[in-house]
Enzyme design. Structure first.
Site, PDB file in Angstrom:
ATOM      1  N   THR A 169       0.816  -1.219   0.000  1.00 28.49           N
ATOM      2  CA  THR A 169       0.000   0.000   0.000  1.00 28.49           C
ATOM      3  C   THR A 169       0.844   1.261   0.000  1.00 28.49           C
ATOM      4  O   THR A 169       1.973   1.267   0.523  1.00 28.49           O
ATOM      5  CB  THR A 169      -0.883   0.009   1.271  1.00 28.49           C
ATOM      6  OG1 THR A 169      -1.474   1.304   1.414  1.00 28.49           O
ATOM      7  CG2 THR A 169      -0.074  -0.241   2.531  1.00 28.49           C
ATOM      8  N   TYR A 180      -1.805   0.219   9.999  1.00 27.85           N
ATOM      9  CA  TYR A 180      -2.026  -0.446   8.705  1.00 27.85           C
ATOM     10  C   TYR A 180      -0.759  -0.382   7.850  1.00 27.85           C
ATOM     11  O   TYR A 180      -0.261  -1.405   7.368  1.00 27.85           O
ATOM     12  CB  TYR A 180      -3.200   0.210   7.980  1.00 27.85           C
ATOM     13  CG  TYR A 180      -3.348  -0.214   6.545  1.00 27.85           C
ATOM     14  CD1 TYR A 180      -3.513  -1.556   6.224  1.00 27.85           C
ATOM     15  CD2 TYR A 180      -3.328   0.720   5.511  1.00 27.85           C
ATOM     16  CE1 TYR A 180      -3.646  -1.951   4.896  1.00 27.85           C
ATOM     17  CE2 TYR A 180      -3.468   0.328   4.191  1.00 27.85           C
ATOM     18  CZ  TYR A 180      -3.625  -1.005   3.889  1.00 27.85           C
ATOM     19  OH  TYR A 180      -3.750  -1.402   2.581  1.00 27.85           O
TER      20      TYR A 180
END
Ligand code: UDP
Length: 270
Positions: A60, A84
């Protein structure tokens, strides 16, 4: 997994699974380290035990955190600002170590903001409690939510809202196919940004959804959401040079139109 890999003669794993919501990771970090990091560690270990040749990993843009300059290139130092992002960095590091120690061939694909839906409307995002901007905005346009809240209007960007690089899901799919071809052709382990190199602010996205839907839905201005970097846009130099990939749907209006159409398909079935 081991049984499946052997029975089906699997030679490449494309590891898509994971938890993907930044604010949720801030509230519940251990769940993210468990699901994204520990489970990935188990999968990589299994891959190695079973003699898997290639591994493609969904990472990501959140691994970068707040960057000093955009577009951001893959070799930029990583300073993720959310659990995350950190949970994904750890898996990237494990893959690099697995390559160094055991020769596992891999590609890391750092997804920027994935949106849109299959143009043929066979599939799209179905998460019941969606939090991603374009999904939330099309739901507001279709009256499935009373309003959309903009998280922060005081960022150091041209209009005060956060800027992101939105990529159509079908172009992202093609990046995986291209990465697989690259590895099969003997390409060395590499990390690729998957975006278009163009940023849109939250206000611009909201405007695009209003125009595509023809609905002037209610927008409220809220405070900043924890874990959100202000401005992140991909450098696409590496993916353009090394992979046989050229985006076909790199237009915000197309992305929004497909997201809107898909949301209507979902409505019909609910
Ligand atoms: N955002 C917003 N309102 C929403 C959802 C998202 O203002 O209801 C903003 C969010 O703060 C971020 C951008 O939209 O700046 C993209 O957020 P999203 O959750 O879609 O993806 P992320 O960049 O967190 O992966």
């Amino acid at each position: 997994m081991r049984q499946l890999i052997r029975e089906c003669h699997v030679s490449t794993i494309i590891h898509f699974a994971g938890s993907v919501i930044v604010p949720e990771s801030v509230r519940n970090p251990m769940e993210y380290y468990f699901n994204n990091t520990i489970n990935s560690c188990n999968l990589i270990t299994t891959a190695l035990d079973c003699g898997i040749e290639r591994f493609i990993f969904s990472s990501t843009a959140a691994v970068y955190g707040n960057v000093d300059s955009v577009p951001v290139a893959e070799e930029t130092p990583l300073h993720p600002v959310s659990p995350y992002g950190r949970s994904k960095v750890m898996t990237e590091l494990m893959l690099a170590d697995a390559h160094a120690a055991y020769g596992l061939s891999y590609a890391v694909l750092r997804y920027f903001n994935v949106a849109g839906a299959d143009p043929g409307m066979r599939t799209g995002q179905c998460s019941p409690a969606a939090t991603h901007l374009i999904k939330v905005a099309v739901q507001a346009a279709l009256g499935r939510r009373p309003a959309l809240e903009i998280f922060g209007t005081d960022y150091p960007t041209f209009d005060g809202s956060c800027v992101r690089d939105y990529i159509h899901v079908s172009d992202l799919v093609q990046a995986h196919v291209a990465a697989l071809d690259y590895l099969k052709a003997g390409g060395s382990p590499t990390t690729f940004n998957c975006g278009y190199g163009r940023g849109f602010s939250v206000f611009e996205v909201v405007d695009a959804v209003k125009r595509a839907s023809g609905v002037d839905f209610q927008v409220n201005f809220g405070s900043r959401r924890p874990g959100d970097p202000s401005y992140i846009v991909a450098s696409v130099k590496r993916i353009s040079e090394l992979l046989a990939w050229s985006p076909k749907l790199n237009d915000l209006h197309t992305i929004v139109a497909h997201a809107l159409e898909w949301e209507k398909v979902l409505h019909k079935h609910q």
